[in-house]
Scaffold this motif. Structure first.
Motif, PDB file in Angstrom:
ATOM      1  N   GLY A 105       0.778  -1.231   0.000  1.00 36.22           N
ATOM      2  CA  GLY A 105       0.000   0.000   0.000  1.00 36.22           C
ATOM      3  C   GLY A 105       0.805   1.275   0.000  1.00 36.22           C
ATOM      4  O   GLY A 105       0.232   2.367   0.000  1.00 36.22           O
ATOM      5  N   ASN A 107       2.890   4.548  -1.036  1.00 38.08           N
ATOM      6  CA  ASN A 107       2.773   5.431  -2.199  1.00 38.08           C
ATOM      7  C   ASN A 107       3.691   6.645  -2.140  1.00 38.08           C
ATOM      8  O   ASN A 107       3.624   7.521  -3.003  1.00 38.08           O
ATOM      9  N   THR A 138      -4.289  -2.577  -2.188  1.00 37.08           N
ATOM     10  CA  THR A 138      -4.441  -1.522  -3.184  1.00 37.08           C
ATOM     11  C   THR A 138      -3.606  -0.306  -2.789  1.00 37.08           C
ATOM     12  O   THR A 138      -3.198  -0.155  -1.627  1.00 37.08           O
ATOM     13  N   ASP A 140      -3.203   4.107  -3.277  1.00 31.72           N
ATOM     14  CA  ASP A 140      -3.839   5.373  -3.619  1.00 31.72           C
ATOM     15  C   ASP A 140      -2.731   6.304  -4.087  1.00 31.72           C
ATOM     16  O   ASP A 140      -1.892   6.731  -3.289  1.00 31.72           O
ATOM     17  N   TYR A 141      -2.707   6.582  -5.395  1.00 32.67           N
ATOM     18  CA  TYR A 141      -1.626   7.396  -5.946  1.00 32.67           C
ATOM     19  C   TYR A 141      -2.195   8.509  -6.801  1.00 32.67           C
ATOM     20  O   TYR A 141      -2.988   8.264  -7.707  1.00 32.67           O
ATOM     21  N   GLY A 143      -4.433  10.580  -6.151  1.00 28.41           N
ATOM     22  CA  GLY A 143      -5.883  10.692  -6.062  1.00 28.41           C
ATOM     23  C   GLY A 143      -6.667   9.549  -6.671  1.00 28.41           C
ATOM     24  O   GLY A 143      -7.904   9.591  -6.682  1.00 28.41           O
ATOM     25  N   GLU A 144      -5.986   8.524  -7.166  1.00 30.75           N
ATOM     26  CA  GLU A 144      -6.675   7.371  -7.752  1.00 30.75           C
ATOM     27  C   GLU A 144      -6.285   6.101  -7.007  1.00 30.75           C
ATOM     28  O   GLU A 144      -5.106   5.889  -6.713  1.00 30.75           O
ATOM     29  N   VAL A 145      -7.267   5.272  -6.713  1.00 27.40           N
ATOM     30  CA  VAL A 145      -7.025   3.983  -6.080  1.00 27.40           C
ATOM     31  C   VAL A 145      -6.863   2.936  -7.174  1.00 27.40           C
ATOM     32  O   VAL A 145      -7.666   2.861  -8.113  1.00 27.40           O
ATOM     33  N   LYS A 150      -9.472  -3.261  -9.243  1.00 27.66           N
ATOM     34  CA  LYS A 150      -9.605  -1.999  -9.964  1.00 27.66           C
ATOM     35  C   LYS A 150      -8.552  -1.921 -11.072  1.00 27.66           C
ATOM     36  O   LYS A 150      -7.757  -2.839 -11.262  1.00 27.66           O
ATOM     37  N   PRO A 154      -2.845   3.239 -11.671  1.00 25.04           N
ATOM     38  CA  PRO A 154      -2.138   3.918 -10.583  1.00 25.04           C
ATOM     39  C   PRO A 154      -0.889   3.153 -10.108  1.00 25.04           C
ATOM     40  O   PRO A 154       0.127   3.768  -9.748  1.00 25.04           O
TER      41      PRO A 154
END
Length: 449
Positions: A105, A107, A138, A140-141, A143-145, A150, A154
Motif C-alpha cells: 500500500g 505510495n 491496493t 492510492d496514488y 488521487g486514484e485507487v 480496480k 495507478p
C-alpha cells in the motif's frame, strides 16, 4: 558411508539423509571441467523478510539472528516504520544490506528515495523495491485507487515514477530497482509484466516505459494448485519456465495468471534478471520442523542455480501482529530458534567467505547416471578452495544412489553435514570416486591432496 575423494582445498556439498549415507549459475560438467561460481556470490543471494525493529522485533534480536544464520540481506520498507539509524546499525553490526521499498500500500516515492539515499551513503543499501502484491493491498496514488480488482494504472504510474526518481538521483542511479510483486494479477494490460515495455506489446502504458531492472516474484514452494510435499519441491518452484507449478516467473512475466496478457517468451526467461522477495513454506502436517529446515537450505540452492540473483525467505521472526505466521519463520516470537535456524547457521558457517573471486577454477567431476532429483553446483571461495554442491530432492521418501567421479585421486576428504553441526562427521583417504545415498538435504565434502 561409501567412498569419497578430494582435491587440494576443494569442498563438495551434497544433500543427503542426516546419517550421511544471473544468474543461470551453472551448466553441466564438460570436457576440461566445470568452471566454479563465487561462493561469496551465492552467500550474498541469501536473504530474509524482517521488520528489524518493527512489529515487535528488536534491534538486538535481529542483529543476533542475522549474525547467527549468516543471512546477507533483509527485505523491508515503509510499512515497517524502521528508523534509518537502526537499519544502519544493523548493517554495521552484521554486514547485512537492506532492500527498501514501497511494500504493501505504500505510495510515498520521496520517502523511499530519501531513505535509500541515506542507506546508500552508509553502504547499507542493496536495492529499491516497488509495491508488495497490489492484488492484495491496493494503493492510492495521485488521487486514484488502483490494484486489487480496480484498474492497475495507478500502480503502473507509481512504479514508473519510483524507477525514474531512483535513476535521476546521482547517488541512487546505479542501484537496481526491483519490480512490484504479483504483476501477474493485473486487471488491465498496463505492461508490468515487462521491465521496459517493448514496441508492439499492445499495452495501455506506452512502449519504452521503464519499471524495473529486475523481475520480482513470490514463488512460495507450495501453492493451492500444488499442495503438500513433492519430489523436486524447491527445484520445480525455482523453474523460470512454464513448468513451474507455483506462482513463478512464467505467470507474472510470461503470460499473466489473471488476464493472460502476453509478456516475455520462455527463451527470454533464461536471461531475465530476477529476484524473489518472498518464498518459503509453512510448518504443518507432513511439513515438520525438520523437513522445513531441509527445504529452506535446498530452496536457497535451487533458486541460485536456476538464475535467481537474490532470494528472501518469509520470515525471520514471528511478528507480534501476525502470530499465526510463526509456522513460516526461522525464529519464534521470543527469538527461540527453530531447526531451520540451526541448519542454516551450520550451512553458511561451513561455506563462509566474503572475498572477491578473481580467477574461477575448475573441477573435472561427473555424476554417473545422475537422477533428476539430484542437483549440483560448483562454488569457489576467494582463497581458491572449490565446493561442489549437490542436493537431493526426495521429499516423498526413498533415496538415490549416485557415484561422483572426481577426475583424479585425492588424498583426503572431510565430510560435513549441516544438520549435524560444523565439524567433519567423517574423513576418507585416497579416493577418486564417491558413492552416496542422496535424499533431501545438504552435506559438505572438503577434499585436499
Amino acid at each position: 558411508m561409501a567412498g569419497i575423494k578430494q582435491i587440494s582445498g576443494i569442498i563438495i556439498i551434497l544433500c543427503l539423509f542426516s546419517s550421511c549415507k544471473i544468474i543461470s549459475n551453472v551448466e553441466k560438467p564438460k570436457a576440461g571441467g566445470m568452471t566454479a561460481v563465487s561462493a561469496n556470490d551465492f552467500l550474498n543471494s541469501i536473504g530474509v523478510v524482517s521488520s528489524i525493529t518493527g512489529r515487535g522485533e528488536t534491534l538486538s534480536g535481529t542483529i543476533d539472528a542475522i549474525n547467527y544464520t549468516g543471512i546477507r540481506w533483509i527485505r523491508c520498507g515503509l510499512e515497517d516504520k524502521i528508523s534509518i539509524k537502526d537499519m544502519i546499525s544493523l548493517h554495521k553490526e552484521t554486514g547485512a544490506k537492506i532492500v527498501f521499498g514501497l511494500l504493501s500500500g505504500g505510495n510515498d516515492v520521496s520517502a523511499v528515495i530519501d531513505t535509500a539515499r541515506i542507506l546508500a551513503k552508509a553502504g547499507a543499501l542493496l536495492a529499491i523495491e516497488g509495491n508488495n502484491e497490489p492484488n492484495n493491498w491496493t494503493i492510492d496514488y495521485q488521487g486514484e485507487v488502483g490494484g486489487g480488482k480496480k484498474s492497475w494504472l495507478p500502480v503502473a504510474y507509481l512504479q514508473r515514477d519510483l524507477y525514474r526518481a531512483a535513476k535521476e538521483d546521482p547517488i541512487l542511479k546505479d542501484y537496481p530497482v526491483w519490480n512490484i510483486s504479483e504483476g501477474g494479477a493485473q486487471t488491465d494490460n498496463v505492461g508490468l509484466q515487462f521491465l521496459t515495455i517493448p514496441d508492439g506489446s499492445g499495452t495501455i502504458m506506452p512502449a519504452g516505459t521503464r519499471y524495473a531492472d529486475y523481475a520480482n516474484c513470490h514463488n512460495y514452494i507450495t501453492h493451492p494448485s500444488w499442495p503438500g510435499l513433492h519430489d523436486n519441491q524447491t527445484w520445480l518452484s525455482a523453474s523460470p519456465g512454464f513448468d513451474c507449478p507455483v506462482d513463478g516467473l512464467a505467470g507474472n512475466y510470461g503470460v499473466t495468471w489473471r488476464k493472460k496478457f502476453p509478456g516475455y517468451s520462455e527463451s527470454e526467461f533464461q536471461t531475465l534478471p530476477r529476484v524473489t522477495t518472498e518464498t518459503g513454506i509453512a510448518m504443518g502436517g507432513e511439513v515438520t520442523e525438520d523437513i522445513q529446515a531441509r527445504l529452506f537450505m535446498n530452496l536457497y540452492l535451487s533458486q541460485f542455480k536456476r538464475g535467481w540473483s537474490y532470494t528472501a525467505i518469509y520470515l525471520l521472526r514471528t511478528r507480534s501482529n501476525e502470530p499465526e505466521h510463526e509456522k513460516y519463520a526461522f525464529y519464534k516470537m521470543d527469538y527461540t530458534p527453530k531447526l531451520a535456524t540451526h541448519y542454516l547457521h551450520n550451512f553458511t558457517t561451513i561455506l563462509a567467505d566474503d572475498g572477491k573471486l578473481h580467477s574461477p577454477g575448475k573441477m573435472n567431476y561427473s555424476i554417473q547416471d545422475q537422477p533428476d532429483t539430484v542437483h549440483d553446483l560448483l562454488l569457489q571461495k576467494s582463497n581458491g578452495h572449490l565446493f561442489l554442491v549437490l542436493w537431493g530432492e526426495r521429499f516423498l521418501g526413498g533415496s538415490d544412489t549416485i557415484t561422483i567421479h572426481l577426475g583424479k585421486t585425492y588424498q583426503l576428504v572431510k565430510i560435513y553435514d549441516p544438520t549435524s553441526g560444523t565439524a567433519p562427521i567423517d574423513i576418507k583417504r585416497d579416493v577418486d570416486a564417491i558413492v552416496l545415498e542422496m535424499t533431501d538435504h545438504p552435506v559438505i565434502i572438503e577434499v585436499e591432496k
